[in-house]
Design a protein around this motif. Structure first.
Motif, PDB file in Angstrom:
ATOM      1  N   GLY A   1       0.829  -1.194   0.000  1.00 36.14           N
ATOM      2  CA  GLY A   1       0.000   0.000   0.000  1.00 36.14           C
ATOM      3  C   GLY A   1       0.867   1.248   0.000  1.00 36.14           C
ATOM      4  N   VAL A   2       0.232   2.353   0.281  1.00 35.38           N
ATOM      5  CA  VAL A   2       0.915   3.643   0.331  1.00 35.38           C
ATOM      6  C   VAL A   2       1.448   3.861   1.741  1.00 35.38           C
ATOM      7  N   ASN A   3       2.598   4.488   1.855  1.00 35.68           N
ATOM      8  CA  ASN A   3       3.204   4.847   3.147  1.00 35.68           C
ATOM      9  C   ASN A   3       3.565   3.636   4.006  1.00 35.68           C
ATOM     10  N   MET A   4       4.050   2.583   3.387  1.00 32.31           N
ATOM     11  CA  MET A   4       4.440   1.392   4.154  1.00 32.31           C
ATOM     12  C   MET A   4       5.608   1.693   5.090  1.00 32.31           C
ATOM     13  N   GLY A   5       6.494   2.602   4.690  1.00 36.68           N
ATOM     14  CA  GLY A   5       7.605   2.990   5.566  1.00 36.68           C
ATOM     15  C   GLY A   5       7.116   3.683   6.823  1.00 36.68           C
ATOM     16  N   ALA A   6       6.156   4.578   6.670  1.00 43.38           N
ATOM     17  CA  ALA A   6       5.584   5.277   7.830  1.00 43.38           C
ATOM     18  C   ALA A   6       4.849   4.293   8.731  1.00 43.38           C
ATOM     19  N   LEU A   7       4.142   3.356   8.133  1.00 43.21           N
ATOM     20  CA  LEU A   7       3.440   2.345   8.922  1.00 43.21           C
ATOM     21  C   LEU A   7       4.438   1.477   9.681  1.00 43.21           C
ATOM     22  N   ALA A   8       5.521   1.080   9.025  1.00 43.25           N
ATOM     23  CA  ALA A   8       6.545   0.274   9.701  1.00 43.25           C
ATOM     24  C   ALA A   8       7.121   1.034  10.895  1.00 43.25           C
ATOM     25  N   SER A   9       7.325   2.330  10.736  1.00 42.23           N
ATOM     26  CA  SER A   9       7.821   3.153  11.850  1.00 42.23           C
ATOM     27  C   SER A   9       6.842   3.155  13.010  1.00 42.23           C
ATOM     28  N   GLN A  10       5.554   3.313  12.723  1.00 41.19           N
ATOM     29  CA  GLN A  10       4.530   3.300  13.769  1.00 41.19           C
ATOM     30  C   GLN A  10       4.485   1.950  14.482  1.00 41.19           C
ATOM     31  N   ILE A  11       4.557   0.880  13.709  1.00 40.57           N
ATOM     32  CA  ILE A  11       4.521  -0.462  14.311  1.00 40.57           C
ATOM     33  C   ILE A  11       5.762  -0.677  15.175  1.00 40.57           C
ATOM     34  N   ASN A  12       6.935  -0.323  14.659  1.00 41.88           N
ATOM     35  CA  ASN A  12       8.167  -0.502  15.445  1.00 41.88           C
ATOM     36  C   ASN A  12       8.147   0.325  16.718  1.00 41.88           C
ATOM     37  N   LYS A  13       7.616   1.541  16.657  1.00 36.36           N
ATOM     38  CA  LYS A  13       7.506   2.392  17.844  1.00 36.36           C
ATOM     39  C   LYS A  13       6.628   1.714  18.896  1.00 36.36           C
ATOM     40  N   ALA A  14       5.475   1.204  18.463  1.00 39.67           N
ATOM     41  CA  ALA A  14       4.567   0.521  19.395  1.00 39.67           C
ATOM     42  C   ALA A  14       5.202  -0.766  19.927  1.00 39.67           C
ATOM     43  N   LEU A  15       5.926  -1.493  19.071  1.00 35.09           N
ATOM     44  CA  LEU A  15       6.586  -2.736  19.473  1.00 35.09           C
ATOM     45  C   LEU A  15       7.678  -2.467  20.504  1.00 35.09           C
ATOM     46  N   ILE A  16       8.444  -1.413  20.296  1.00 34.20           N
ATOM     47  CA  ILE A  16       9.480  -1.035  21.269  1.00 34.20           C
ATOM     48  C   ILE A  16       8.844  -0.654  22.606  1.00 34.20           C
ATOM     49  N   GLY A  17       7.759   0.109  22.562  1.00 30.65           N
ATOM     50  CA  GLY A  17       7.041   0.475  23.784  1.00 30.65           C
ATOM     51  C   GLY A  17       6.542  -0.751  24.529  1.00 30.65           C
ATOM     52  N   TYR A  18       5.992  -1.719  23.798  1.00 34.90           N
ATOM     53  CA  TYR A  18       5.512  -2.955  24.412  1.00 34.90           C
ATOM     54  C   TYR A  18       6.667  -3.710  25.073  1.00 34.90           C
ATOM     55  N   ARG A  19       7.783  -3.829  24.367  1.00 40.28           N
ATOM     56  CA  ARG A  19       8.920  -4.590  24.909  1.00 40.28           C
ATOM     57  C   ARG A  19       9.525  -3.907  26.131  1.00 40.28           C
ATOM     58  N   LYS A  20       9.591  -2.571  26.136  1.00 33.19           N
ATOM     59  CA  LYS A  20      10.081  -1.845  27.311  1.00 33.19           C
ATOM     60  C   LYS A  20       9.163  -2.077  28.505  1.00 33.19           C
ATOM     61  N   GLU A  21       7.869  -2.029  28.241  1.00 32.71           N
ATOM     62  CA  GLU A  21       6.885  -2.207  29.312  1.00 32.71           C
ATOM     63  C   GLU A  21       6.958  -3.610  29.891  1.00 32.71           C
ATOM     64  N   THR A  22       7.064  -4.620  29.047  1.00 33.56           N
ATOM     65  CA  THR A  22       7.114  -5.998  29.574  1.00 33.56           C
ATOM     66  C   THR A  22       8.434  -6.280  30.276  1.00 33.56           C
ATOM     67  N   LYS A  23       9.522  -5.611  29.836  1.00 35.17           N
ATOM     68  CA  LYS A  23      10.815  -5.761  30.513  1.00 35.17           C
ATOM     69  C   LYS A  23      10.763  -5.139  31.906  1.00 35.17           C
ATOM     70  N   ALA A  24      10.095  -3.985  32.009  1.00 37.15           N
ATOM     71  CA  ALA A  24       9.989  -3.299  33.292  1.00 37.15           C
ATOM     72  C   ALA A  24       9.137  -4.091  34.281  1.00 37.15           C
ATOM     73  N   LEU A  25       8.169  -4.845  33.780  1.00 43.62           N
ATOM     74  CA  LEU A  25       7.301  -5.642  34.660  1.00 43.62           C
ATOM     75  C   LEU A  25       7.990  -6.906  35.159  1.00 43.62           C
ATOM     76  N   SER A  26       9.021  -7.372  34.438  1.00 46.20           N
ATOM     77  CA  SER A  26       9.647  -8.636  34.862  1.00 46.20           C
ATOM     78  C   SER A  26      10.859  -8.434  35.724  1.00 46.20           C
TER      79      SER A  26
END
Length: 164
Positions: free
Chosen positions: A139-164
């Motif tokens: 689709g259009v703007n796949m690079g921007a979408l990948a950035s959004q997904i990676n940002k959310a994925l990094i946030g998730y991983r930081k949060e789960t690391k902090a909980l463990s």
């Protein structure tokens, strides 16, 4: 009588044309609303064991995972996403060259390759129940979408690391 039938055909033709234009306007309005709410318009090409067929829909990173809404909504949990990358058509073609050689043998060298396009593909590498799979979107703007997904994925991983 012939003029009446011709006039009737013209009226029906223009009526269908107007109805088609209204439907297209309605679809464009719905697409604009989804994009304004943070969704990315994309075409799902395959790879997920949970999405049955290629379809056009919307992708949006959410708090608990990546949502793709096509015929129905499917949520891929952040824990199942291993990595995200954007590839162009040439890179996708290079990835399947080995498959072509296995399938066609020595004839793979003579098989016509597709021309290079500027189309971008979003490849999401996942693992679930010890099974690896790749979901592929375009689709259009796949690079921007990948950035959004990676940002959310990094946030998730930081949060789960902090909980463990």
């Amino acid at each position: 009588m012939g003029n009446f039938i011709a006039a009737l055909i013209i009226i029906v033709f223009f009526g269908l044309l107007i109805l088609g234009a209204k439907e297209t306007h309605k679809e464009n309005k719905a697409t604009a609303a989804m994009i304004n709410s943070g969704h990315y318009h994309a075409e799902y090409l395959g790879g997920s064991p949970h999405i049955d067929a290629a379809t056009i829909g919307y992708i949006k990173p959410r708090e608990n995972g990546l949502a793709f809404t096509g015929n129905r909504t499917h949520l891929t949990k952040w824990a199942n996403i291993k990595s995200v990358e954007v590839k162009n058509h040439e890179q996708i073609t290079q990835d399947i060259t080995a498959g072509r050689v296995l399938l066609l043998g020595v004839f793979a060298l003579a098989a016509k390759k597709q021309t290079v396009h500027t189309k971008q593909y979003l490849v999401i590498h996942c693992e679930e129940e010890e099974v690896n799979y790749d979901m592929v979107f375009t689709g259009v703007n796949m690079g921007a979408l990948a950035s959004q997904i990676n940002k959310a994925l990094i946030g998730y991983r930081k949060e789960t690391k902090a909980l463990s």
